[in-house]
Design an enzyme around this catalytic site. Structure first.
Site, PDB file in Angstrom:
ATOM      1  N   ASP A 108     -21.075  35.200  31.899  1.00 34.25           N
ATOM      2  CA  ASP A 108     -20.813  36.245  32.889  1.00 34.25           C
ATOM      3  C   ASP A 108     -19.426  36.850  32.704  1.00 34.25           C
ATOM      4  OD1 ASP A 108     -19.688  33.734  33.783  1.00 34.25           O
ATOM      5  OD2 ASP A 108     -19.295  34.663  35.722  1.00 34.25           O
ATOM      6  N   GLU A 203     -19.379  31.563  35.841  1.00 30.41           N
ATOM      7  CA  GLU A 203     -18.086  30.873  35.780  1.00 30.41           C
ATOM      8  C   GLU A 203     -17.075  31.590  36.655  1.00 30.41           C
ATOM      9  OE1 GLU A 203     -13.987  29.971  34.377  1.00 30.41           O
ATOM     10  OE2 GLU A 203     -15.014  31.893  34.427  1.00 30.41           O
TER      11      GLU A 203
HETATM   12 ZN   LIG Z   1     -13.483  32.959  31.200  1.00 34.32          ZN
END
Ligand SMILES: [Zn+2]
Length: 436
Positions: A108, A203
């Site tokens: 992401d 993340e």
């Molecule tokens: Zn990163």
């Protein structure tokens, strides 16, 4: 005898240097793979109840799964949470004699800046000076703010066009790990043990790693490939807590409030005034932690203040918590009619608390970087990482560089050398684990 030894050593160095240059190239150069991945929009979103937070992350997850199968990975799967897992079988006589090393990158990109329609631009053979991004002349990567540019003369620098982020964070990590696997497949003479691979969603919003299946991942140790400048290795984050201080007053109609109303606002103002100025985010850097009142609500009846506590040293963190509690006692004494309570929650701990018992993880990364001709250094992270959480979930996981710069913004960049040298370091790393 000594000269014979020296000669033998020289020959060994030459052989390994020759071996490196004689490697068969991967089926796709790392830069081409990177340029393909950054064009896929995988922006994650805050405050979602699902993992992944955005369905579009699955587009990259499914592509990576397909490509992993093509480069010979086994057990490739995309979990219900969008995490891609795979295993690269080792080619040693007995793979069980060396640890299974995990390599992890996140798919992401940050919710802060758009990652849709990324148009990567290659500034070939950079010759110095500021880089103006073509679609927005206000977006300038200046040498003054990015002195690392001085070390990048002759490199091909990769930026976005000024309207989006680049997404090097962390598609560089994805491309570098994939290219490492591709290179291993083309060069069976490179010896390595079993390698566990994972690409994770979310993340940037902190949700993906909660769903990570450490047990079935099958690694003994791991690395996230999600850092910045070439050579930067992180085996330490700070430890984090969040405090909530509640000031309970009493509200009533202000027209008839005499002798009844207790206004919580004055108590919260007194409390805020007690914060020492030298322990705030705006007055600290490097290894110095902070206390940061960052949000809250103001009401006569009840006012609430939230405070972030950060410190690399657990004792330092505890001292900051004690300071907040002492300040509550002081404000309480001054405002006896307001009921003040404090609640402190732990967010995460410094991964060094665990990683200090696994020095070989840092040592091997340093050696792998040196063999790639880089100058490795240790950089503590003023933040949390997925690796920190994995470390406390039983999988020791320091963080490695990707070559990227200026994460989460339109001025993000990486370079051909950044991508190639990180890939080279990873190839060295798996060999070092195999040789030990
Ligand atoms: Zn990163």
């Amino acid at each position: 005898m000594k000269s014979v030894l020296t000669l033998a050593l020289c020959l060994a160095v030459i052989v390994s240097a020759q071996a490196q240059s004689q490697l068969k190239p991967p089926t796709e150069p790392v830069i081409d793979r990177f340029l393909r991945y950054v064009k896929i929009d995988t922006q994650s979103a805050e405050d979602q109840t699902t993992v992944p937070s955005t369905r579009k992350q699955l587009n990259l997850a499914n592509l990576l799964a397909k490509e992993l199968t093509t480069v010979g990975a086994q057990g490739v799967r995309v979990s219900e949470f969008g995490i891609v897992y795979a295993m690269i079988p080792g080619n040693l006589p007995d793979n069980s004699k060396v640890p299974t090393v995990g390599l992890i990158a996140h798919m992401d990109t940050s919710p802060e800046v758009s990652g849709a329609n990324v148009m990567p631009i290659i500034h070939k053979n950079y010759q110095g000076g500021d880089i103006v991004l073509p679609k927005d002349p206000n977006q300038v990567i200046s040498v003054a703010k990015n002195p690392i540019l001085k070390q990048m003369i002759g490199d091909d620098i990769i930026t976005a066009d000024g309207t989006t982020l680049l997404g090097s964070d962390d598609k560089a990590g994805c491309a570098e790990i994939m290219t490492m696997i591709d290179t291993l497949k083309q060069n069976p003479q490179i010896k390595h043990g079993n390698l566990a691979i994972a690409f994770t969603p979310d993340e940037e919003v902190g949700g993906g790693i909660e769903k990570f299946d450490v047990k079935n991942f099958g690694a003994n140790v791991a690395y996230t490939v999600d850092g910045e400048s070439l050579g930067e290795i992180s085996n330490e984050t700070w430890s984090a807590k969040t405090a909530t201080v509640t000031f309970q007053g009493r509200n009533t109609h202000p027209g008839t409030a005499k002798g009844i109303m207790v206004n919580a606002l004055y108590a919260i103002a007194d409390y805020l005034d007690r914060f020492p100025h030298d322990i705030l985010p705006e007055t600290t850097e490097e290894r110095v932690g902070f206390a940061h009142p960052y949000t809250g609500t103001l009401e006569v009846e009840q006012s609430v203040l939230k405070i972030l506590l950060r410190d690399f040293d657990l004792r330092g963190l505890e001292a900051k918590e004690k300071m907040l509690r002492d300040m509550v006692t002081q404000t309480q004494a001054k405002f006896p009619d307001v009921k003040i309570t404090i609640d402190v929650k732990e967010n995460y701990k410094n991964m060094k608390e665990v990683l200090k018992d696994f020095p070989e993880l840092t040592d091997n990364a340093i050696e792998a970087s040196k063999r790639a001709g880089l100058q490795p250094y240790i950089k503590p992270i003023r933040g949390g990482t997925d690796g920190a959480r994995l470390t406390f979930n039983g999988l020791p996981t320091p963080n490695l560089f990707t070559g990227g710069q200026n994460f989460h913004g339109k001025l993000e960049f990486n370079s051909r050398r950044g991508l190639e040298k990180t890939t080279e370091m990873l190839i060295n790393l798996v060999q070092i684990f195999a040789a030990k």
